[in-house]
Design a protein around this motif. Structure first.
Motif, PDB file in Angstrom:
ATOM      1  N   HIS A  61       0.864  -1.742   0.033  1.00 25.48           N
ATOM      2  CA  HIS A  61       0.229  -0.208  -0.124  1.00 25.48           C
ATOM      3  C   HIS A  61       0.966   1.248  -0.050  1.00 25.48           C
ATOM      4  O   HIS A  61      -0.049   2.190  -0.906  1.00 25.48           O
ATOM      5  N   VAL A  62       1.638   1.175   1.468  1.00 25.31           N
ATOM      6  CA  VAL A  62       3.376   2.227   0.926  1.00 25.31           C
ATOM      7  C   VAL A  62       1.445   4.151   1.290  1.00 25.31           C
ATOM      8  O   VAL A  62       3.084   4.982   0.445  1.00 25.31           O
ATOM      9  N   ASN A  63       1.103   3.779   1.540  1.00 28.98           N
ATOM     10  CA  ASN A  63      -0.642   4.961   1.301  1.00 28.98           C
ATOM     11  C   ASN A  63      -1.478   5.473   2.332  1.00 28.98           C
ATOM     12  O   ASN A  63      -2.471   4.236   1.458  1.00 28.98           O
ATOM     13  N   PRO A  64      -1.267   5.752   2.893  1.00 30.58           N
ATOM     14  CA  PRO A  64      -2.086   5.730   3.891  1.00 30.58           C
ATOM     15  C   PRO A  64      -4.238   5.738   3.331  1.00 30.58           C
ATOM     16  O   PRO A  64      -4.750   5.391   3.415  1.00 30.58           O
ATOM     17  N   ALA A  65      -3.455   6.717   2.179  1.00 32.57           N
ATOM     18  CA  ALA A  65      -4.828   6.566   1.401  1.00 32.57           C
ATOM     19  C   ALA A  65      -5.400   5.122   0.248  1.00 32.57           C
ATOM     20  O   ALA A  65      -6.581   5.636   0.680  1.00 32.57           O
ATOM     21  N   PHE A 143      -6.138   6.886  -9.015  1.00 29.76           N
ATOM     22  CA  PHE A 143      -4.815   5.779  -8.401  1.00 29.76           C
ATOM     23  C   PHE A 143      -5.556   4.409  -7.894  1.00 29.76           C
ATOM     24  O   PHE A 143      -5.159   3.610  -7.905  1.00 29.76           O
ATOM     25  N   LEU A 144      -6.978   4.992  -6.863  1.00 30.88           N
ATOM     26  CA  LEU A 144      -7.833   3.534  -6.255  1.00 30.88           C
ATOM     27  C   LEU A 144      -8.166   3.061  -7.037  1.00 30.88           C
ATOM     28  O   LEU A 144      -8.659   1.501  -6.911  1.00 30.88           O
ATOM     29  N   PRO A 213      -6.572  13.915  -0.447  1.00 29.90           N
ATOM     30  CA  PRO A 213      -6.256  12.041  -0.694  1.00 29.90           C
ATOM     31  C   PRO A 213      -6.563  10.998  -0.295  1.00 29.90           C
ATOM     32  O   PRO A 213      -7.667  10.219  -0.599  1.00 29.90           O
ATOM     33  N   LEU A 214      -7.637  11.508   1.338  1.00 25.64           N
ATOM     34  CA  LEU A 214      -8.482  10.173   1.579  1.00 25.64           C
ATOM     35  C   LEU A 214      -8.910  10.305   1.200  1.00 25.64           C
ATOM     36  O   LEU A 214     -10.284   9.842   1.415  1.00 25.64           O
TER      37      LEU A 214
END
Length: 236
Positions: A61-65, A143-144, A213-214
């Protein structure tokens, strides 16, 4: 601890290579300098490398979002979400700290920058706050969509890491001039915290790169959770 440690290493790598490309290679001149395309590929290739390096351990994931989007989509437990986010933030701080220590040894020419995100007059293209928020939210959503789409059950995912990395390249090509591109709260928070002594304005603006981003990730997660996107029912 294997999953959080993998996320720590992955986020460290993203910040070290991506932000490092911007502030080390990007500050050069002549044949030693790289442009927006070079910086974009540095971020994207870091994700590709980590997708195959730590993907089998943590999913990279390397990304909280990304973690929040996966949780909302029903693909992640709350306990893992919390441990992932903590590890990602720590990894980003560590990556920024190593860059700071390296750049502190430069004789001249370094202005204290660590690839911090921002907006407004004096920052890259000088875009307004509303433009910055809209870009970050929309880019993270897209991106998601790619990440959740290529990693869903039933999909051939041997090339998932490449698809995700190239999407991040495209996002950076479009958005570097707007915000420097975050789409990742940890990537923004790490350099902002480590560099607050030399660039306090970045820490004052970091809220946007935590929130936008969230928001984008949550919308994408809900789209997959509801079945509006995706071909398989979400599973944990």
């Amino acid at each position: 601890m294997k999953k959080p440690f993998a996320e720590f290493i992955g986020t460290f790598t993203l910040v070290f290579f991506g932000c490092g490309a911007a502030v080390i290679a990007g500050m050069g001149s002549g044949p030693t300098a790289i442009d927006i395309l070079g910086i974009s590929f540095a971020f994207g290739l870091a994700i590709v490398a980590m997708a195959y390096g730590i993907g089998p351990v943590s999913g990279c994931h390397v990304n909280p979002a990304v973690s929040v989007g996966a949780y909302i989509a029903g693909r992640m437990e709350l306990g893992d979400l919390i441990s992932y986010v903590i590890a990602q933030v720590l990894g980003a701080v560590a990556g920024a700290l190593v860059l700071f220590l390296i750049l502190s040894g430069k004789a001249q020419g370094w202005n204290g920058g660590l690839g911090q995100n921002g907006w407004g007059v004096g920052y890259l293209g000088g875009y307004a706050m509303a433009s910055a928020f809209l870009f970050e939210a929309v880019a993270t959503f897209l991106f998601l969509v790619v990440i959740l789409g290529v990693t869903q059950k039933g999909q051939p995912n041997e090339l998932a890491g490449l698809a995700i990395g190239l999407t991040l390249v495209a996002i950076h090509i479009v958005g570097i001039n707007v915000t420097g591109v975050s789409v990742n709260p940890a990537r923004s928070l790490g350099p902002a915290l480590v560099g607050m002594g030399t660039n306090p304005a970045a820490l004052g603006q970091v809220w946007l790169f935590l929130l936008a981003p969230l928001v984008g990730a949550a919308v994408a997660g809900l789209a997959f959770k509801s079945g509006l996107l995706g071909t398989q029912a979400p599973s944990k």
